[in-house]
Design a protein around this motif. Structure first.
Motif, PDB file in Angstrom:
ATOM      1  N   ARG A  40      -4.556  35.934   6.965  1.00 56.32           N
ATOM      2  CA  ARG A  40      -6.255  36.108   6.960  1.00 56.32           C
ATOM      3  C   ARG A  40      -6.627  35.251   7.733  1.00 56.32           C
ATOM      4  O   ARG A  40      -6.758  33.947   7.656  1.00 56.32           O
ATOM      5  CB  ARG A  40      -6.429  35.802   5.355  1.00 56.32           C
ATOM      6  CG  ARG A  40      -6.114  36.911   4.487  1.00 56.32           C
ATOM      7  CD  ARG A  40      -6.251  36.686   3.109  1.00 56.32           C
ATOM      8  NE  ARG A  40      -7.690  36.521   2.651  1.00 56.32           N
ATOM      9  CZ  ARG A  40      -8.457  37.612   2.671  1.00 56.32           C
ATOM     10  NH1 ARG A  40      -8.030  38.836   2.629  1.00 56.32           N
ATOM     11  NH2 ARG A  40      -9.625  37.565   2.326  1.00 56.32           N
ATOM     12  N   THR A  71      -5.624  40.692   8.621  1.00 58.40           N
ATOM     13  CA  THR A  71      -6.703  41.056   8.238  1.00 58.40           C
ATOM     14  C   THR A  71      -7.952  39.920   8.761  1.00 58.40           C
ATOM     15  O   THR A  71      -7.911  38.493   8.637  1.00 58.40           O
ATOM     16  CB  THR A  71      -7.098  40.817   6.675  1.00 58.40           C
ATOM     17  OG1 THR A  71      -5.859  41.501   6.200  1.00 58.40           O
ATOM     18  CG2 THR A  71      -8.328  41.367   6.087  1.00 58.40           C
ATOM     19  N   VAL A  73     -11.561  38.226   8.303  1.00 59.66           N
ATOM     20  CA  VAL A  73     -12.665  38.148   7.167  1.00 59.66           C
ATOM     21  C   VAL A  73     -13.916  37.459   7.755  1.00 59.66           C
ATOM     22  O   VAL A  73     -13.639  36.392   8.140  1.00 59.66           O
ATOM     23  CB  VAL A  73     -11.848  37.137   6.130  1.00 59.66           C
ATOM     24  CG1 VAL A  73     -13.037  37.054   5.086  1.00 59.66           C
ATOM     25  CG2 VAL A  73     -10.672  37.498   5.581  1.00 59.66           C
ATOM     26  N   TRP A  75     -17.473  36.549   7.293  1.00 59.38           N
ATOM     27  CA  TRP A  75     -18.434  35.930   6.042  1.00 59.38           C
ATOM     28  C   TRP A  75     -19.763  35.466   6.614  1.00 59.38           C
ATOM     29  O   TRP A  75     -19.763  34.387   7.296  1.00 59.38           O
ATOM     30  CB  TRP A  75     -17.710  34.902   5.282  1.00 59.38           C
ATOM     31  CG  TRP A  75     -18.473  34.233   3.990  1.00 59.38           C
ATOM     32  CD1 TRP A  75     -19.779  34.973   3.269  1.00 59.38           C
ATOM     33  CD2 TRP A  75     -18.625  33.081   3.163  1.00 59.38           C
ATOM     34  NE1 TRP A  75     -20.280  34.321   2.310  1.00 59.38           N
ATOM     35  CE2 TRP A  75     -19.488  33.152   2.360  1.00 59.38           C
ATOM     36  CE3 TRP A  75     -17.861  31.967   3.620  1.00 59.38           C
ATOM     37  CZ2 TRP A  75     -19.756  31.959   1.533  1.00 59.38           C
ATOM     38  CZ3 TRP A  75     -18.009  30.949   2.772  1.00 59.38           C
ATOM     39  CH2 TRP A  75     -18.932  30.796   1.732  1.00 59.38           C
ATOM     40  N   TYR A  81     -22.613  41.411  11.479  1.00 62.03           N
ATOM     41  CA  TYR A  81     -21.369  42.170  10.990  1.00 62.03           C
ATOM     42  C   TYR A  81     -21.188  43.305  11.911  1.00 62.03           C
ATOM     43  O   TYR A  81     -19.862  43.870  12.271  1.00 62.03           O
ATOM     44  CB  TYR A  81     -21.319  42.498   9.736  1.00 62.03           C
ATOM     45  CG  TYR A  81     -20.117  43.564   9.259  1.00 62.03           C
ATOM     46  CD1 TYR A  81     -18.919  42.837   9.129  1.00 62.03           C
ATOM     47  CD2 TYR A  81     -20.284  44.616   8.756  1.00 62.03           C
ATOM     48  CE1 TYR A  81     -17.846  43.586   8.947  1.00 62.03           C
ATOM     49  CE2 TYR A  81     -19.207  45.453   8.314  1.00 62.03           C
ATOM     50  CZ  TYR A  81     -18.021  45.097   8.421  1.00 62.03           C
ATOM     51  OH  TYR A  81     -16.981  45.887   8.145  1.00 62.03           O
ATOM     52  N   SER A  89     -11.531  49.434   9.316  1.00 59.85           N
ATOM     53  CA  SER A  89     -12.160  49.098   8.155  1.00 59.85           C
ATOM     54  C   SER A  89     -11.179  48.489   7.075  1.00 59.85           C
ATOM     55  O   SER A  89     -11.622  47.687   6.470  1.00 59.85           O
ATOM     56  CB  SER A  89     -13.261  50.144   7.622  1.00 59.85           C
ATOM     57  OG  SER A  89     -12.487  51.324   7.398  1.00 59.85           O
ATOM     58  N   GLU A  90     -10.167  49.012   7.093  1.00 62.51           N
ATOM     59  CA  GLU A  90      -9.324  48.429   6.345  1.00 62.51           C
ATOM     60  C   GLU A  90      -8.464  47.117   6.616  1.00 62.51           C
ATOM     61  O   GLU A  90      -7.670  46.534   6.001  1.00 62.51           O
ATOM     62  CB  GLU A  90      -7.844  49.576   6.146  1.00 62.51           C
ATOM     63  CG  GLU A  90      -6.977  49.659   7.254  1.00 62.51           C
ATOM     64  CD  GLU A  90      -7.561  50.612   8.215  1.00 62.51           C
ATOM     65  OE1 GLU A  90      -6.766  50.849   9.026  1.00 62.51           O
ATOM     66  OE2 GLU A  90      -8.806  51.005   8.106  1.00 62.51           O
ATOM     67  N   ARG A  91      -8.924  46.617   7.960  1.00 59.76           N
ATOM     68  CA  ARG A  91      -8.437  45.338   8.391  1.00 59.76           C
ATOM     69  C   ARG A  91      -9.328  44.362   8.449  1.00 59.76           C
ATOM     70  O   ARG A  91      -9.103  43.274   9.011  1.00 59.76           O
ATOM     71  CB  ARG A  91      -7.817  45.585   9.799  1.00 59.76           C
ATOM     72  CG  ARG A  91      -6.490  46.666   9.685  1.00 59.76           C
ATOM     73  CD  ARG A  91      -5.399  46.296   9.347  1.00 59.76           C
ATOM     74  NE  ARG A  91      -4.731  45.173  10.193  1.00 59.76           N
ATOM     75  CZ  ARG A  91      -4.585  45.161  11.482  1.00 59.76           C
ATOM     76  NH1 ARG A  91      -4.380  46.240  12.290  1.00 59.76           N
ATOM     77  NH2 ARG A  91      -4.107  44.081  12.167  1.00 59.76           N
ATOM     78  N   GLU A  93     -12.626  42.470   6.360  1.00 60.70           N
ATOM     79  CA  GLU A  93     -13.597  42.233   5.091  1.00 60.70           C
ATOM     80  C   GLU A  93     -14.808  41.654   5.346  1.00 60.70           C
ATOM     81  O   GLU A  93     -15.036  40.761   6.290  1.00 60.70           O
ATOM     82  CB  GLU A  93     -12.746  41.215   4.317  1.00 60.70           C
ATOM     83  CG  GLU A  93     -11.645  41.761   3.453  1.00 60.70           C
ATOM     84  CD  GLU A  93     -11.173  40.781   2.586  1.00 60.70           C
ATOM     85  OE1 GLU A  93     -11.905  39.698   2.139  1.00 60.70           O
ATOM     86  OE2 GLU A  93      -9.649  40.778   2.182  1.00 60.70           O
ATOM     87  N   CYS A  94     -15.867  42.166   4.949  1.00 60.75           N
ATOM     88  CA  CYS A  94     -17.122  41.446   4.915  1.00 60.75           C
ATOM     89  C   CYS A  94     -17.589  40.996   3.860  1.00 60.75           C
ATOM     90  O   CYS A  94     -17.656  41.466   2.570  1.00 60.75           O
ATOM     91  CB  CYS A  94     -17.800  42.820   5.593  1.00 60.75           C
ATOM     92  SG  CYS A  94     -19.661  42.204   5.826  1.00 60.75           S
ATOM     93  N   HIS A  95     -18.306  39.965   3.847  1.00 64.20           N
ATOM     94  CA  HIS A  95     -18.809  39.114   2.774  1.00 64.20           C
ATOM     95  C   HIS A  95     -20.246  38.662   3.277  1.00 64.20           C
ATOM     96  O   HIS A  95     -20.365  37.860   4.179  1.00 64.20           O
ATOM     97  CB  HIS A  95     -17.942  37.951   2.281  1.00 64.20           C
ATOM     98  CG  HIS A  95     -16.463  38.393   1.861  1.00 64.20           C
ATOM     99  ND1 HIS A  95     -16.346  38.570   0.555  1.00 64.20           N
ATOM    100  CD2 HIS A  95     -15.426  38.514   2.684  1.00 64.20           C
ATOM    101  CE1 HIS A  95     -15.002  38.851   0.615  1.00 64.20           C
ATOM    102  NE2 HIS A  95     -14.322  38.942   1.714  1.00 64.20           N
ATOM    103  N   LEU A 110     -11.796  33.137  -0.240  1.00 63.56           N
ATOM    104  CA  LEU A 110     -11.707  34.067   0.751  1.00 63.56           C
ATOM    105  C   LEU A 110     -10.079  33.938   1.289  1.00 63.56           C
ATOM    106  O   LEU A 110      -9.596  34.653   1.927  1.00 63.56           O
ATOM    107  CB  LEU A 110     -12.511  33.594   1.982  1.00 63.56           C
ATOM    108  CG  LEU A 110     -13.942  33.877   1.838  1.00 63.56           C
ATOM    109  CD1 LEU A 110     -14.778  33.238   3.310  1.00 63.56           C
ATOM    110  CD2 LEU A 110     -14.126  35.125   1.579  1.00 63.56           C
TER     111      LEU A 110
END
Length: 171
Positions: A40, A71, A73, A75, A81, A89-91, A93-95, A110
């Motif tokens: 990550r 992946t 990540v 944030w 974004y 999109s599967e790789r 992550e959006c926070h 995270l």
């Protein structure tokens, strides 16, 4: 202010400047044990970091392409974004932002392996503090940062982080 560099700049306006360095309360950053499948790599920030994030966008894309176990990540401010919508999109992550009181817990959750601290070489970034590096460090997250202030003065390359030039982010 938080750094000697910023204090020097502010003293040109007002001689009454004091430096109070950033401090991290380790008790606010919990150790969160989570099961991970992938490596990550994370970044966090707001719209003032548009240029910084843009500088590493292509490197992140190449990393995702070359290393299927990674992946990314993201944030931060959702306005930025969109830079990553072309990535799988599967790789990614959006926070979105969270309240300041739960910020340390969110960062811990995270579950990052690597935290990115890119900054372009400009006066705005030169006057910042290395708070992002400190936050990653309290959670035992390895940092890769720009070889520029504020990180250049607090990270010893290859000892407690990696410092990279703008064209080295992929490597």
């Amino acid at each position: 202010c938080t750094t000697d560099i910023l204090a020097e700049k502010l003293r040109t306006i007002n001689p009454n400047v004091a430096v109070l360095p950033n401090l991290i309360d380790f008790n606010q950053y919990p150790k969160v044990e989570m099961v991970k499948k992938n490596i990550r790599i994370g970044w966090q920030g707001g719209v003032s970091h548009f240029e910084d994030l843009h500088m590493i966008r292509d490197a992140i894309g190449k990393i995702l392409e070359k290393y299927p176990q990674v992946t990314f990540v993201y944030w931060g401010d959702m306005k930025l974004y969109g830079m990553f919508r072309k990535f799988p999109s599967e790789r990614v992550e959006c926070h979105d932002w969270v309240d300041y009181l739960v910020y340390p817990y969110k960062l811990a959750c995270l579950n990052l392996d690597i935290g990115l601290c890119p900054v372009t070489e400009n006066e705005f970034n030169r006057n910042k503090s290395a708070i992002k590096y400190f936050e990653y460090s309290v959670l035992n997250v390895a940092s890769i940062a720009s070889d520029w202030e504020p990180y250049k003065s607090c990270i010893t390359h290859d000892k407690d982080g990696l410092l990279v030039k703008p064209d080295q982010w992929f490597n």
